[in-house]
Scaffold this motif. Structure first.
Motif, short mmCIF file in Angstrom:
data_model
loop_
_atom_site.label_atom_id
_atom_site.label_comp_id
_atom_site.label_asym_id
_atom_site.label_seq_id
_atom_site.Cartn_x
_atom_site.Cartn_y
_atom_site.Cartn_z
N GLY A 147 -2.94 -11.57 -11.10
CA GLY A 147 -2.70 -11.54 -9.47
C GLY A 147 -1.12 -11.84 -9.58
N SER A 148 -0.51 -11.55 -8.19
CA SER A 148 0.96 -11.71 -8.15
C SER A 148 1.24 -13.16 -7.84
CB SER A 148 1.49 -10.72 -6.94
OG SER A 148 0.91 -11.28 -5.90
N MET A 149 2.48 -13.67 -8.36
CA MET A 149 2.88 -14.97 -8.24
C MET A 149 4.21 -14.63 -7.52
SD MET A 149 5.00 -15.84 -10.81
CE MET A 149 5.21 -17.80 -10.66
N THR A 150 4.97 -16.01 -7.01
CA THR A 150 6.27 -15.72 -6.55
C THR A 150 6.97 -17.05 -7.05
OG1 THR A 150 8.04 -15.41 -4.73
CG2 THR A 150 6.00 -16.60 -4.51
N TYR A 172 0.44 11.32 14.09
CA TYR A 172 -0.21 11.31 12.66
C TYR A 172 -1.33 10.16 12.70
CZ TYR A 172 4.05 13.94 11.63
OH TYR A 172 5.18 14.74 11.53
N ILE A 173 -2.32 10.78 12.04
CA ILE A 173 -3.19 9.73 11.41
C ILE A 173 -3.22 9.83 10.10
CG2 ILE A 173 -5.79 9.68 11.27
CD1 ILE A 173 -6.18 10.81 13.75
N ILE A 174 -3.13 8.41 9.36
CA ILE A 174 -3.05 8.62 8.01
C ILE A 174 -4.50 7.78 7.43
CG2 ILE A 174 -0.55 8.30 7.88
CD1 ILE A 174 -0.79 5.69 7.06
N VAL A 175 -4.72 8.11 6.03
CA VAL A 175 -5.79 7.37 5.51
C VAL A 175 -5.37 7.22 4.11
CG1 VAL A 175 -6.97 9.71 4.82
CG2 VAL A 175 -8.34 7.38 4.93
N GLY A 176 -5.43 5.85 3.54
CA GLY A 176 -4.80 5.65 2.14
C GLY A 176 -5.44 4.50 1.45
N GLY A 177 -4.90 4.29 0.16
CA GLY A 177 -5.15 3.03 -0.69
C GLY A 177 -3.92 3.07 -1.63
N HIS A 178 -3.76 2.09 -2.34
CA HIS A 178 -2.60 2.05 -3.39
C HIS A 178 -3.05 2.60 -4.83
CE1 HIS A 178 -3.91 -1.57 -5.58
NE2 HIS A 178 -4.83 -1.95 -4.32
N LEU A 179 -2.27 3.44 -5.43
CA LEU A 179 -2.23 3.93 -6.68
C LEU A 179 -2.01 3.12 -7.87
CD1 LEU A 179 -2.96 6.72 -7.49
CD2 LEU A 179 -0.24 7.33 -7.42
N ASP A 180 -1.14 2.00 -7.51
CA ASP A 180 -1.04 1.15 -8.71
C ASP A 180 -2.32 0.07 -8.91
OD1 ASP A 180 -0.25 0.11 -6.05
OD2 ASP A 180 0.28 -1.76 -7.09
N SER A 181 -2.28 -0.47 -9.90
CA SER A 181 -3.29 -1.27 -10.27
C SER A 181 -2.72 -2.41 -11.31
CB SER A 181 -4.53 -0.69 -11.09
OG SER A 181 -4.17 -0.35 -12.40
N ASP A 186 -10.01 -1.63 -7.72
CA ASP A 186 -8.79 -2.02 -7.07
C ASP A 186 -7.65 -1.14 -7.55
OD1 ASP A 186 -6.86 -3.59 -5.50
OD2 ASP A 186 -6.99 -5.36 -6.75
N ASP A 187 -7.18 -0.10 -7.15
CA ASP A 187 -7.87 0.35 -5.82
C ASP A 187 -7.96 2.07 -6.14
OD1 ASP A 187 -8.68 0.91 -3.21
OD2 ASP A 187 -6.81 1.02 -2.55
N GLY A 188 -8.55 2.08 -7.51
CA GLY A 188 -8.78 3.73 -7.69
C GLY A 188 -9.78 4.20 -6.60
N ALA A 189 -10.74 3.17 -6.45
CA ALA A 189 -11.99 3.68 -5.38
C ALA A 189 -11.41 4.29 -3.77
CB ALA A 189 -13.03 2.65 -5.16
N GLY A 190 -10.40 3.38 -3.53
CA GLY A 190 -9.77 3.74 -2.18
C GLY A 190 -8.89 5.08 -2.35
N PHE A 195 -0.23 4.92 -1.89
CA PHE A 195 1.05 4.01 -1.84
C PHE A 195 0.93 3.30 -3.16
CE2 PHE A 195 -0.74 3.63 2.38
CZ PHE A 195 0.31 3.88 3.20
N MET A 196 2.23 3.33 -3.64
CA MET A 196 2.66 2.61 -4.93
C MET A 196 3.29 1.37 -4.68
SD MET A 196 2.85 2.79 -8.00
CE MET A 196 2.39 4.54 -8.35
N ASN A 197 2.93 0.62 -5.60
CA ASN A 197 3.43 -0.98 -5.76
C ASN A 197 2.66 -2.03 -4.64
OD1 ASN A 197 6.08 -2.68 -5.01
ND2 ASN A 197 4.92 -3.20 -6.77
N GLU A 198 1.43 -1.91 -4.40
CA GLU A 198 0.94 -2.71 -3.37
C GLU A 198 0.72 -4.23 -4.13
OE1 GLU A 198 -2.58 -5.22 -1.86
OE2 GLU A 198 -2.44 -4.30 -3.91
N GLU A 199 0.11 -4.29 -5.44
CA GLU A 199 -0.01 -5.26 -6.11
C GLU A 199 0.97 -6.40 -6.36
OE1 GLU A 199 -3.01 -6.09 -6.59
OE2 GLU A 199 -4.25 -4.44 -6.97
#
Length: 467
Positions: free
Chosen positions: A205-208, A273-282, A291-295, A322-326
Motif C-alpha cells: 500500500g502507499s506510504m509518504t 455528464y454522468i460518469i461511471v468508473g474505477g481505477h485501471l492501475d493496481s 482492486d480494481d479490475g472488478a470496478g 482512471f490511472m494511478n489511484e493506488e
C-alpha cells in the motif's frame, strides 16, 4: 448459438424506453447475468495482462486493451487522456528475519510499501520497538527509538462491521509511519498488514515522506499478520531481539500514462455528464482482480448493457478508467482539472472500488434533499437484495469532482472478505465469483439508468417512479 443469443437480446431490448422502471431493471439484471461480458473482460485483464502498477508495462498494456475494448462497443467517442504518473519499482523480492540473543533466526514475510526507499545493499539489522499509535511513539521519544526499527502493530478493529471503517482506523500507521518514526531517529519501519485475517501474506500500500529530505527517509515494509503476532510475542519475552530486512525498491522519474474514456452522447442534455468508473492501475503483488479490475469491467459493462438494451440516455454517459489511484490519484486529479477547464457539467459520478463481491447497495455524497429523493428508488432494487442505501463516502477517483451540484456515489459490495485480498498477492482472478461480479455490474447500470432518466434536480417522489 450466437444467432439465438442475438435474437434473445433483441427481444429483451424491445420497447425498453417505454417500459416501467421495474421492468427495465429486470431486463438489465437478466442481460448482465445471462450474457454479461464483465467476467470475460476481467479474465483477460487479470490473466493476460496481470499487475498494472502505474508506470509499468502492465499499465501500458491495460491502457491499450481498455481503449480497444471500448472501441469495439460502438460508442460515440473513445479517447485517451494523458497524465503523468509516478514510476516506483519493487526490485528483488524482500527478505527479513527475527534474530534472538542466541543468534537463532526465524524468517518472516514482508513486502516493501509503495513509495518506500530501499534499505542499504546489505540490509538493516537493529533492535526493534513495538508501538500501536503515534502517541505511544512520542511517549517513548528519541532515547528509546534512535537507531532502532519501529514496529507498528495496531490491528484492524475486528468488532467494526464495516471493514472500510476498520481499515481507516489503522491505515495512518502505514501511510505516515515512516515520517513519524524518523522524527525520533528510527532506521526503519515495519507495519502490520491491513488485514482482518491471520495469514502469511504481507499487504502493500502507499506510504509518504511528504517533504522529508532524501537523507532522512527510512525504509518501510509491511509484515504479514501471522508474523506480526509472532514478532509481538517474541518481543514480550525479550525486548533485545533484533530484526533484519532487505529491500531493493526504487523511485524513478514520472512517466506518461493515460486515463481511458468512452462516451455515449446524450440525446436531450448532451452537456450534462454522468460518469461511471474505477481505477485501471493496481499494485504489483497480485493481478488486481478485486482492486480494481472488478470496478473497471463493471463500469465498462454499464455502457455495453445500455447499448445492448437500446437504452438511449438523455445525458452523456462516460466510462472512465482512471490511472494511478493506488499511489498518487493523478488520473482522477487530471480528469477533474480537464473537466473544470472545459466547464463540463458533471451531474452524477459513480465509482466501483470496493471489490467484486456481492453488491449490497450504494453510498451517496449529496444533499439531504437529493438523498431523500434517491431513497424513492430503493424499492426497485430490493428484489435483487440491493437495499443498503446510505449517505457516506463515494470513492477516491470521483472525489475531485465533488461540488455543490455533483452527486457522487459508490457501489457497496459485501466488505467482509475484501481486506483478505487487498494489496496482497492473493488479489487474483481465482478469488472472483462470476455471479457476484455480474450482479454488481447490473446494479451500477440500473442506478446510472435512473439518474439519467430523472436527473438530480427533477427527482421528486415515489409517484414519479414507474414501478
Amino acid at each position: 448459438m450466437k444467432l439465438v443469443k442475438y435474437l434473445l437480446l433483441v427481444l429483451v431490448s424491445i420497447q425498453v424506453n417505454s417500459q416501467s422502471d421495474a421492468e427495465v431493471l429486470e431486463k438489465i439484471y437478466k442481460a448482465s447475468l445471462t450474457y454479461g461480458k464483465s467476467y470475460e473482460w476481467l479474465d483477460y485483464l487479470s490473466n493476460q495482462i496481470g499487475s498494472r502498477l502505474s508506470g509499468s508495462l502492465g499499465a501500458e498494456k491495460a491502457v491499450e486493451w481498455g481503449k480497444a475494448e471500448l472501441d469495439s462497443l460502438g460508442l460515440d467517442k473513445v479517447w485517451l487522456q494523458p497524465v503523468m504518473v509516478p514510476k516506483w519499482i519493487r526490485g528483488a523480492k524482500e527478505y527479513a528475519f527475527i534474530e534472538t540473543k542466541s543468534g537463532r533466526t526465524t524468517t518472516v514475510n514482508i513486502c516493501a510499501l509503495g513509495g518506500s526507499v530501499a534499505t542499504p545493499a546489505l540490509g538493516i539489522k537493529a533492535n526493534i520497538v513495538e508501538v500501536h499509535d503515534f502517541e505511544e511513539l512520542a511517549d517513548l521519544g528519541e532515547d528509546n527509538i534512535k537507531g532502532k526499527i519501529v514496529f507498528y502493530n495496531r490491528p484492524m478493529q475486528p468488532d467494526i462491521i464495516n471493514t472500510f471503517e476498520a481499515y481507516g482506523g489503522c491505515v495512518n500507521q502505514r501511510y505516515k509511519g515512516a515520517i513519524e518514526a524518523s522524527k525520533y531517529g528510527a532506521v526503519g519501519v515495519i507495519v502490520r498488514s491491513m488485514n482482518l485475517r491471520l495469514d502469511d501474506l504481507p499487504h502493500t500500500g502507499s506510504m509518504t515522506y511528504e517533504n522529508l529530505s532524501v537523507s532522512k527517509r527510512i525504509p518501510s515494509a509491511a509484515i504479514s499478520t501471522n508474523d506480526a503476532e509472532m514478532l509481538s510475542s517474541m518481543l514480550a519475552l525479550d525486548k533485545n531481539i533484533k530484526f533484519y530486512f532487505k529491500q531493493s525498491c526504487k523511485q524513478l522519474a514520472d512517466v506518461q500514462s493515460y486515463n481511458v474514456i468512452g462516451e455515449i452522447r446524450g440525446s436531450e442534455f448532451p452537456n450534462e455528464y454522468i460518469i461511471v468508473g474505477g481505477h485501471l492501475d493496481s499494485w504489483d503483488l497480485g493481478d488486481g482482480s478485486h482492486d480494481d479490475g472488478a470496478g473497471i469491467v463493471q463500469s465498462m459493462e454499464v455502457l455495453r448493457l445500455m447499448k445492448e438494451l437500446n437504452i438511449n440516455p438523455k445525458r452523456s454517459i462516460r466510462v472512465v478508467m482512471f490511472m494511478n489511484e493506488e499511489n498518487g490519484l493523478r488520473g482522477a486529479t487530471k480528469y477533474a482539472e480537464v473537466a473544470k477547464s472545459k466547464n463540463e457539467n458533471h451531474v452524477f459520478a459513480l465509482e466501483s472500488d470496493a471489490g467484486g463481491f456481492t453488491p449490497r447497495g450504494f453510498s451517496f455524497e449529496c444533499s439531504d434533499a437529493v438523498y431523500n429523493k434517491v431513497l424513492a428508488w430503493k424499492p426497485l432494487f430490493e428484489p435483487y437484495l440491493i437495499h443498503h442505501f446510505v449517505k457516506g463516502g463515494s470513492g477516491a477517483d470521483v472525489g475531485p469532482l465533488k461540488s455543490d451540484t455533483t452527486v457522487l456515489a459508490g457501489l457497496r459490495p459485501d466488505t467482509q472478505r475484501y481486506f483478505d485480498h487487498h494489496h496482497a498477492s492473493n488479489d487474483t482472478f481465482d478469488a472472483i465469483n462470476k455471479r457476484e461480479l455480474e450482479l454488481g455490474a447490473a446494479s451500477m447500470t440500473s442506478l446510472i439508468y435512473l439518474f439519467d432518466k430523472y436527473g438530480t434536480s427533477s427527482i421528486s417522489n415515489q409517484e414519479q417512479i414507474k414501478n
